[in-house]
Every structure is written in structure tokens, then in C-alpha cells.
Design an enzyme around this catalytic site. Structure first.
Site, PDB file in Angstrom:
ATOM      1  N   GLY A 198      42.157  48.328  33.195  1.00 16.77           N
ATOM      2  CA  GLY A 198      42.664  47.804  34.461  1.00 16.77           C
ATOM      3  C   GLY A 198      43.695  48.747  35.048  1.00 16.77           C
ATOM      4  O   GLY A 198      43.704  49.942  34.744  1.00 16.77           O
ATOM      5  N   SER A 199      44.580  48.173  35.853  1.00 16.76           N
ATOM      6  CA  SER A 199      45.525  49.013  36.592  1.00 16.76           C
ATOM      7  C   SER A 199      46.724  49.402  35.721  1.00 16.76           C
ATOM      8  O   SER A 199      47.079  48.682  34.781  1.00 16.76           O
ATOM      9  CB  SER A 199      46.018  48.223  37.812  1.00 16.76           C
ATOM     10  OG  SER A 199      46.582  47.008  37.369  1.00 16.76           O
ATOM     11  N   VAL A 202      49.368  46.498  35.417  1.00 16.23           N
ATOM     12  CA  VAL A 202      49.064  45.424  34.449  1.00 16.23           C
ATOM     13  C   VAL A 202      49.033  46.015  33.021  1.00 16.23           C
ATOM     14  O   VAL A 202      49.420  45.347  32.063  1.00 16.23           O
ATOM     15  CB  VAL A 202      47.751  44.688  34.804  1.00 16.23           C
ATOM     16  CG1 VAL A 202      47.434  43.617  33.776  1.00 16.23           C
ATOM     17  CG2 VAL A 202      47.849  44.060  36.184  1.00 16.23           C
ATOM     18  N   GLU A 220      42.965  51.636  29.138  1.00 15.82           N
ATOM     19  CA  GLU A 220      42.105  52.452  30.017  1.00 15.82           C
ATOM     20  C   GLU A 220      42.532  52.126  31.437  1.00 15.82           C
ATOM     21  O   GLU A 220      42.158  51.075  31.975  1.00 15.82           O
ATOM     22  CB  GLU A 220      40.629  52.089  29.784  1.00 15.82           C
ATOM     23  CG  GLU A 220      40.113  52.437  28.396  1.00 15.82           C
ATOM     24  CD  GLU A 220      39.813  53.926  28.234  1.00 15.82           C
ATOM     25  OE1 GLU A 220      39.571  54.601  29.257  1.00 15.82           O
ATOM     26  OE2 GLU A 220      39.830  54.412  27.094  1.00 15.82           O
ATOM     27  N   CYS A 254      37.189  53.921  38.626  1.00 21.63           N
ATOM     28  CA  CYS A 254      38.474  54.456  38.132  1.00 21.63           C
ATOM     29  C   CYS A 254      38.528  55.971  38.196  1.00 21.63           C
ATOM     30  O   CYS A 254      39.585  56.536  38.412  1.00 21.63           O
ATOM     31  CB  CYS A 254      38.714  53.980  36.711  1.00 21.63           C
ATOM     32  SG  CYS A 254      37.374  54.406  35.599  1.00 21.63           S
TER      33      CYS A 254
HETATM   34  P1  NAD Z   1      43.806  44.626  37.079  1.00 22.77           P
HETATM   35  O1  NAD Z   1      44.812  45.377  36.261  1.00 22.77           O
HETATM   36  O2  NAD Z   1      44.278  43.910  38.284  1.00 22.77           O
HETATM   37  O3  NAD Z   1      43.041  43.532  36.182  1.00 22.77           O
HETATM   38  C1  NAD Z   1      42.435  43.840  34.961  1.00 22.77           C
HETATM   39  C2  NAD Z   1      42.431  42.620  34.071  1.00 22.77           C
HETATM   40  O4  NAD Z   1      43.782  42.252  33.805  1.00 22.77           O
HETATM   41  C3  NAD Z   1      41.733  41.392  34.655  1.00 22.77           C
HETATM   42  O5  NAD Z   1      40.958  40.782  33.643  1.00 22.77           O
HETATM   43  C4  NAD Z   1      42.886  40.498  35.079  1.00 22.77           C
HETATM   44  O6  NAD Z   1      42.598  39.112  34.969  1.00 22.77           O
HETATM   45  C5  NAD Z   1      43.974  40.856  34.076  1.00 22.77           C
HETATM   46  N1  NAD Z   1      45.326  40.687  34.628  1.00 22.77           N
HETATM   47  C6  NAD Z   1      45.711  40.819  35.928  1.00 22.77           C
HETATM   48  N2  NAD Z   1      47.035  40.581  36.052  1.00 22.77           N
HETATM   49  C7  NAD Z   1      47.487  40.305  34.805  1.00 22.77           C
HETATM   50  C8  NAD Z   1      48.780  39.955  34.260  1.00 22.77           C
HETATM   51  N3  NAD Z   1      49.846  39.874  35.051  1.00 22.77           N
HETATM   52  N4  NAD Z   1      48.862  39.743  32.938  1.00 22.77           N
HETATM   53  C9  NAD Z   1      47.787  39.845  32.142  1.00 22.77           C
HETATM   54  N5  NAD Z   1      46.553  40.154  32.591  1.00 22.77           N
HETATM   55  C10 NAD Z   1      46.406  40.370  33.904  1.00 22.77           C
HETATM   56  O7  NAD Z   1      42.674  45.707  37.424  1.00 22.77           O
HETATM   57  P2  NAD Z   1      41.387  45.520  38.293  1.00 22.77           P
HETATM   58  O8  NAD Z   1      41.792  45.317  39.717  1.00 22.77           O
HETATM   59  O9  NAD Z   1      40.457  44.556  37.677  1.00 22.77           O
HETATM   60  O10 NAD Z   1      40.724  46.983  38.146  1.00 22.77           O
HETATM   61  C11 NAD Z   1      41.135  48.059  38.918  1.00 22.77           C
HETATM   62  C12 NAD Z   1      42.013  49.015  38.135  1.00 22.77           C
HETATM   63  O11 NAD Z   1      41.435  49.295  36.889  1.00 22.77           O
HETATM   64  C13 NAD Z   1      42.157  50.353  38.843  1.00 22.77           C
HETATM   65  O12 NAD Z   1      43.473  50.832  38.686  1.00 22.77           O
HETATM   66  C14 NAD Z   1      41.174  51.237  38.074  1.00 22.77           C
HETATM   67  O13 NAD Z   1      41.440  52.620  38.158  1.00 22.77           O
HETATM   68  C15 NAD Z   1      41.323  50.698  36.695  1.00 22.77           C
HETATM   69  N6  NAD Z   1      40.152  50.984  35.885  1.00 22.77           N
HETATM   70  C16 NAD Z   1      40.249  51.843  34.840  1.00 22.77           C
HETATM   71  C17 NAD Z   1      39.122  52.160  34.090  1.00 22.77           C
HETATM   72  C18 NAD Z   1      39.165  53.113  32.931  1.00 22.77           C
HETATM   73  O14 NAD Z   1      38.193  53.143  32.181  1.00 22.77           O
HETATM   74  N7  NAD Z   1      40.212  53.881  32.742  1.00 22.77           N
HETATM   75  C19 NAD Z   1      37.909  51.567  34.402  1.00 22.77           C
HETATM   76  C20 NAD Z   1      37.854  50.684  35.466  1.00 22.77           C
HETATM   77  C21 NAD Z   1      38.982  50.382  36.189  1.00 22.77           C
END
Ligand code: NAD
Length: 478
Positions: A198-199, A202, A220, A254
Site C-alpha cells: 500500500g501507500s 499507511v 511494499e 505502483c
Molecule cells: P493504502 O495504503 O491506502 O491501503 C492499503 C491497505 O491498507 C488497504 O487494505 C487498506 O484497507 C489498509 N489501510 C488503509 N488505511 C489504513 C490504516 N490507517 N491502518 C491500517 N490499514 C489501513 O493503499 P492503496 O490506495 O490501496 O494502494 C495504493 C498505494 O499502494 C500506492 O502508494 C502504490 O504505489 C502502493 N502500491 C505498492 C505496491 C508494491 O508492490 N510496492 C503495489 C501496489 C500498490
């Protein structure tokens, strides 16, 4: 198989399931190669039988074209499975290590122990691939898993839940659907490993929660992945690859190229090639890109608004639209948009874009591009287009990024023998193939000493002159 999981009320049962998986983890410590492969094959068979359901679920979530789903959600999983099946035997084998002179008489090996109960938290952008990929690594390593897929792709999350319910007992693998609250209640449990995609923002929350239990993490994350176009690049080839890599998944990837540094000598020609590549791929009959069935949509209104505001901000601060620029809020459509006249005060240069906008900057000295990249958080990927030689090796040596690709972009995700991941702000640890297996394994160093007298006995107290001399020699010679 009957759904064994739907009756269990979610949040309340997290602790209970976690405890049951603790027991499984002890059993699975002894799991054989064959048992692990059998679990992984269940997933391969299910994916093959339900490929159309996977395509439909992801289409429902953000209109991703079926061919793109096959390429970027199904194929990475089947190839990860096939690679794992062919290599797991050698990955699981204890590795003998050499014996230095000071340790003579002993033998050493590394044993790959399953870390134990693991949590996988997935993002929405490749909702199937990025939860099931790590699951394969966890099962290969012998770990039971709780999965929390993204709440932003409800159809795919439901499909993942169905698949896991049909294939595994909750005490083996379990899916908990939900948003931040669900994630937070899971993160409070003392998992043995957390694999989060994720981001970066987070990611910090996940790492903080993990620290409370000293749980290891693989993070990741994302960031702004730069592209450098050297004056020697093959511009038609570069444009084709950049547009293909950027606009798959409507640029919600990503490792999508986030911004381009083109050498001033070639920038204009590159833009011409990029425009014609967009036209060829997304509007070959000049009917308008919005009609294209090959371009996914923005995941939700919040992200559409974020991207629209980013575009408006850039234009207001002087950016020039070289191509695209049209948006349709109702359909959450944003046209592939190339922008020049970029300055660093624009939002587009300050946060990960994660959408169809692509700023093109120019440089005349490579030092300038390298210093810019080094002044910003370390990216997840860096792409260089040009001849392999002194300049490309300067870029590789003088910058830091999770991965780097010469003369292509994005496709490194599919290479099973390369670690995939970020560095610092773009991630911690790596995924895929052997690296994914290692993420869920504890590498236990095991030393075997012979019984009775050995050379370490010579260093024991009392520290006589002879003993001290021996220790000095040890430091001097070994
Ligand atoms: P996000 O961080 O918003 O969410 C990811 C997960 O975290 C979701 O399941 C969400 O429910 C959970 N989450 C959100 N807020 C949270 C909190 N406060 N506490 C605990 N869990 C929480 O990311 P997204 O919008 O789903 O994805 C986009 C981001 O992910 C971009 O920054 C992208 O570059 C990154 N990404 C990275 C990879 C990689 O392999 N490196 C792959 C895909 C996406």
C-alpha cells in the site's frame, strides 16, 4: 467444498481464528515439500477454473479490460505458482555454510523455518495479484495466513473470500474483509510476520503497530518512479514501452513511470512519439480515447477528484497540455495526459501521481537529473532509456531505488528471479519467488560442535599468558 467461513462473525472472530492458526503454524513447521505444493496447486486449479469470474470481478470494480486482468492479475499468479513448484525443493533444503579456521571442528547450516501466522494486507490497484502473490510465498514457506484485501474493490475482495473459503479451513487461511477498522484490529494481534502492500503513509502505521509486538514486516510501498531518457535513446521504442507501462491499469500501478526527465535534445521528438503511441494503442480509429475498451477507469470518486485537482493545479501554475487533458467525472475517466512546462511547486511533482497524468521535464546535464532524484525519497523503480554504457552505469551507481530497468519499464515485476520491492520510503524487504519465500521464513543459523575438547576450549579462563597470546594470534591471523 462447503463455505466454512461465512457464518463466522468477522471482527469478533479475528482473535479466535488467529489462535487456531497458531496451532496450525506448529503443525506446519513440520510440513513437507509435497504438502506445501499441494496447497499451492489448489490455488492454481481454482484460478484456472474461475478465470472469467476473476475478470468479471475486477471489471466490476474499475472496468479493467479482461486482457489486462489476464496479463497483470492471472498470469503473475500462475507463473509465481509454477516457479515456486519448480524451485521450492531447493529453497527448503538446509544450506551448508563454510567453516572458517577459528571454527574448525564445527559445521554450520541455515535452516528455513516458517515464521508462523502471517497477515497479508492488500491494496486495491492489483487486488487479486497483490494478495494472492504473497499468499503463495507464505504457503511455500509453511505459514498460515490471514488476508485483509482492500475495501475499495468489493467485488474482487468477495471473490478472494470465496476462493479461500472453498480451498482452506479458517485455521489455515482466512479472509477478513473490511476497511481501516478491520485492518487496525488485525494489526493489534501478535502476528509472526506482516506483509503489507500500500501507500508509504499507511506503511508507517503498519510498521508502528508491528513494532508493538516486534513483528517482522515486508512493506511494499509506492512513490514517484522517475524515467531518464538519454540523448541516445531509441525514442520510438522508448515511447511505446513508456505508454504501455504507464497506462496499463489506467496508470494506477505502483511502478508506473511517474515523471520523465528527457534530454533537451530529444524531448520534443519523444513527445511526438509518445502521442502517436497513445493514439495507436488507445484510439487507433480516431473515435476518441474515452471509447476505448482497453483503458481501465479511476478506482473511485476520491481518487478521480484528487487527480482532477492535480491536473488543474498544474495548469494553473503554468503546465502545458501536450496531449489529452479531458476528463469525465461520471465515468471516472481521465485521458492519458502528457504535460510539459512543469515546475516543482506543482502538486504533480510533490506526491505520487497514481493516475493517467504524465509530466515531462527536461535536463541538459545528467548530474541535474541525478541530483533531483537523490534529493527526493528513494523511488520504487527507476527507468533509464539509452545505450548501455558509462551513462547508464552512472545512473545505476549514483541513485538508489527499489528496482531499476534499462530500456523498458514495469515488466521487471514479472521476473521471478529478481527481488521486487522498495527501499526506505518505497518499501522494506522484497517479494517474488525465492525472495518471497525468504520473507516468510526465518533463516535459522545452526552450528554443530563436536563433543569434548575442541579449539574453543583453548580460549577459556584462566587467561594465562599462553591463552592471551593465542587470542592475540587469533585476532592477528584469523
Ligand atoms: P493504502 O495504503 O491506502 O491501503 C492499503 C491497505 O491498507 C488497504 O487494505 C487498506 O484497507 C489498509 N489501510 C488503509 N488505511 C489504513 C490504516 N490507517 N491502518 C491500517 N490499514 C489501513 O493503499 P492503496 O490506495 O490501496 O494502494 C495504493 C498505494 O499502494 C500506492 O502508494 C502504490 O504505489 C502502493 N502500491 C505498492 C505496491 C508494491 O508492490 N510496492 C503495489 C501496489 C500498490
Amino acid at each position: 467444498m462447503i463455505d466454512q467461513q461465512t457464518t463466522i462473525s468477522k471482527q469478533d472472530s479475528a482473535k479466535e481464528i488467529f489462535q487456531s492458526q497458531k496451532k496450525t503454524a506448529l503443525d506446519w513447521r513440520l510440513s513437507t515439500f509435497k504438502e506445501r505444493i499441494a496447497r499451492i496447486k489448489l490455488i492454481r486449479d481454482w484460478v484456472k477454473e474461475n478465470k472469467v469470474d476473476i475478470q468479471n470481478a475486477i471489471f466490476e470494480d474499475f472496468k479493467k479490460p479482461a486482457a489486462e486482468t489476464d496479463l497483470s492479475e492471472v498470469f503473475p499468479i500462475t507463473s509465481e505458482i509454477n516457479h515456486t513448484i519448480s524451485k521450492l525443493g531447493s529453497w527448503m533444503k538446509p544450506q551448508k555454510v563454510g567453516t572458517p579456521l577459528a571454527m574448525i571442528g564445527t559445521s554450520g547450516k541455515i535452516i528455513y523455518e516458517p515464521k508462523g501466522v502471517s497477515l497479508i494486507i492488500g491494496p486495491w490497484n492489483y487486488p487479486f495479484n497483490l494478495t494472492i502473490g504473497p499468499l503463495i510465498s507464505a504457503l511455500a514457506a509453511g505459514c498460515p495466513v490471514i488476508i485483509k484485501p482492500s475495501e475499495l474493490t468489493p467485488h474482487t475482495s468477495e471473490l478472494i473470500h470465496r476462493m479461500i473459503s472453498e480451498l482452506f479451513k479458517p485455521s489455515e487461511v482466512m479472509v477478513f474483509q473490511g476497511g481501516v477498522d478491520m485492518a487496525k484490529s488485525l494489526l493489534a494481534l501478535p502476528f509472526d510476520h506482516i506483509f503489507f502492500t500500500g501507500s508509504p503513509s499507511v506503511g508507517k502505521i503498519v510498521m508502528e503497530a508491528a513494532a508493538k509486538n516486534l513483528t517482522s514486516v515486508t512493506l511494499e510501498l509506492g512513490g514517484k518512479s522517475p524515467v531518464i531518457i538519454s540523448p541516445e535513446a531509441d525514442l520510438k521504442d522508448a515511447a511505446e514501452k513508456l505508454i504501455g507501462g504507464k497506462y496499463i491499469n489506467a496508470a494506477q500501478t505502483c511502478v508506473a513511470p511517474d515523471y520523465i526527465f528527457a534530454h533537451s535534445e530529444v524531448k520534443e521528438r519523444l513527445i511526438l512519439e509518445m502521442k502517436s503511441a497513445i493514439q495507436r494503442m488507445y484510439d487507433p480509429n480516431f473515435e476518441g480515447i474515452e471509447k476505448s475498451k482497453d483503458l481501465a477507469r479511476i478506482i473511485n470518486e476520491k481518487n478521480f477528484d484528487r487527480l482532477n485537482a492535480m491536473l488543474k493545479d498544474a495548469i494553473q501554475l503554468g503546465a502545458k497540455i501536450e496531449f489529452g487533458g479531458s476528463v469525465n467525472q461520471r465515468d471516472r475517466f481521465i485521458e492519458p495526459t502528457l504535460l510539459t512546462n512543469i515546475n516543482h511547486s506543482m502538486k504533480i511533482m510533490q506526491e505520487e501521481i497514481f493516475g493517467p497524468l504524465l509530466p515531462i521535464l527536461e535536463y541538459s546535464e545528467l548530474d541535474h537529473a541525478i541530483s533531483f532524484i537523490n534529493a527526493n525519497p528513494k523511488p520504487l523503480a527507476l527507468y533509464y532509456f539509452g545505450k548501455k554504457g558509462q551513462e547508464s552505469s552512472r545512473v545505476l551507481k549514483e541513485t538508489s531505488s527499489g528496482n531499476a530497468v534499462l530500456n523498458d519499464c514495469v515488466i521487471h515485476f514479472l521476473h521471478p528471479n529478481l527481488p521486487f520491492g522498495g527501499v526506505n520510503n518505497s518499501g522494506i524487504g522484497s517479494a517474488h519467488g525465492h525472495f518471497g519465500f525468504l520473507a516468510f521464513s526465518h533463516q535459522k543459523g545452526v552450528l554443530s560442535q563436536r563433543v569434548g575438547y575442541n579449539n574453543v576450549s583453548l580460549m577459556r579462563p584462566p587467561y594465562t599468558t599462553a591463552t592471551r597470546e593465542l587470542i592475540s594470534k587469533l585476532i592477528k591471523w584469523l
